[in-house]
Design an enzyme around this catalytic site. Structure first.
Site, PDB file in Angstrom:
ATOM      1  N   SER A 147      39.983  38.486  35.520  1.00 53.22           N
ATOM      2  CA  SER A 147      40.972  37.868  35.923  1.00 53.22           C
ATOM      3  C   SER A 147      41.467  37.264  35.079  1.00 53.22           C
ATOM      4  O   SER A 147      40.434  36.702  34.004  1.00 53.22           O
ATOM      5  CB  SER A 147      40.264  36.700  36.689  1.00 53.22           C
ATOM      6  OG  SER A 147      41.022  35.610  36.748  1.00 53.22           O
ATOM      7  N   TYR A 162      32.324  30.736  38.184  1.00 49.94           N
ATOM      8  CA  TYR A 162      33.209  32.254  38.235  1.00 49.94           C
ATOM      9  C   TYR A 162      34.282  32.209  36.862  1.00 49.94           C
ATOM     10  O   TYR A 162      34.294  33.828  36.249  1.00 49.94           O
ATOM     11  CB  TYR A 162      34.666  32.049  38.872  1.00 49.94           C
ATOM     12  CG  TYR A 162      35.815  33.260  39.378  1.00 49.94           C
ATOM     13  CD1 TYR A 162      34.764  34.331  39.944  1.00 49.94           C
ATOM     14  CD2 TYR A 162      36.931  33.462  38.571  1.00 49.94           C
ATOM     15  CE1 TYR A 162      35.730  35.155  40.449  1.00 49.94           C
ATOM     16  CE2 TYR A 162      37.924  34.255  38.985  1.00 49.94           C
ATOM     17  CZ  TYR A 162      37.216  35.448  39.857  1.00 49.94           C
ATOM     18  OH  TYR A 162      38.313  36.458  40.698  1.00 49.94           O
TER      19      TYR A 162
END
Length: 238
Positions: A147, A162
């Site tokens: 990501s 995350y």
């Protein structure tokens, strides 16, 4: 469907980006091993793709478990013969981070540990099984689904666990790239903000758009890039 002769393993393949990646690789003629930590969900998703004429089998693997990953690879060669593609797609947000409100100072260590175990160490476990087989065969394509939130260049507040887990996944990409032999390519891919169960319906990209960059990295030709971080087939800052 004409077979490509390749075998592709996709973790977290029973829904969202993983399922679409399985579909796309199957349409290219790959035999796809669709994995999920639930055998029932893996088999159900694989059956749906077989109804479309694709060569897909569903198997269980929990990337959070050393034993589960070891069991998956223990009899792998007899079941499938080879592993040409590994897509480390299994990922999740933990501790209510989906809303983005969790700051680093408010993130419990157990949430951080859970995110690392699933999103980073899970890929590490799978790569320990896959890379020696790819090196031995002289061919392999590894796609770590990362990501932009894990890129240091784009790092910002919120989603602390995350973000850190995806930054670690990018480091894992570099480590295994360094140990990959000729024609074994290991890359990280950012699919963008995708409308999945995790991304939510406000996300800006469709599942099909998000999967395109993953499939691009999974099908790179010999001499293609390795050890990089890409979005839509283009380099993106780490």
């Amino acid at each position: 469907m004409k077979s490509s002769g390749r075998v592709a393993v996709v973790t977290g393949g029973n829904r969202g980006l993983g399922l679409e990646t399985c579909r796309r690789l199957g349409e290219l003629g790959d035999r796809v091993v669709l994995t999920s930590r639930s055998l029932a969900r893996a088999r159900q998703a694989a059956a749906l793709l077989r109804e479309q004429g694709l060569d897909v089998v569903g198997e269980e693997v929990d990337v959070r478990s050393d034993d589960s990953v070891a069991d998956f690879f223990a009899d792998y060669d007899r079941r499938h013969g080879r592993i040409d593609v590994l897509v480390n797609n299994a990922g999740a947000v933990f501790g209510g981070e989906g809303g983005g409100a969790t700051k680093a100072v408010d993130t419990p260590s157990e949430v951080l540990i859970a995110a690392f175990d699933n999103n980073a160490i899970g890929a590490f476990r799978m790569l320990r099984g896959a890379l020696p087989r790819m090196n031995g065969a002289g061919y392999g394509r590894v796609v770590n689904v990362s990501s932009g939130m894990g890129g240091i260049a784009e790092m910002d507040g919120g989603h602390a666990a995350y973000r850190l887990s995806k930054a670690a996944l990018n480091a894992i990409t570099r480590l295994f790239h360094a140990e990959a032999k000729r024609n074994v390519l290991v890359n990280s891919v950012c699919p963008g903000w995708v409308r999945t169960d995790m991304g939510g319906q406000s996300a800006t990209r469709s599942v099909e758009e998000g999967a395109s960059g993953i499939v691009w990295a999974a099908t790179l030709p010999e001499g293609g890039p390795s050890g990089g971080f890409f979005r839509d087939g283009e380099p993106t800052p780490w």
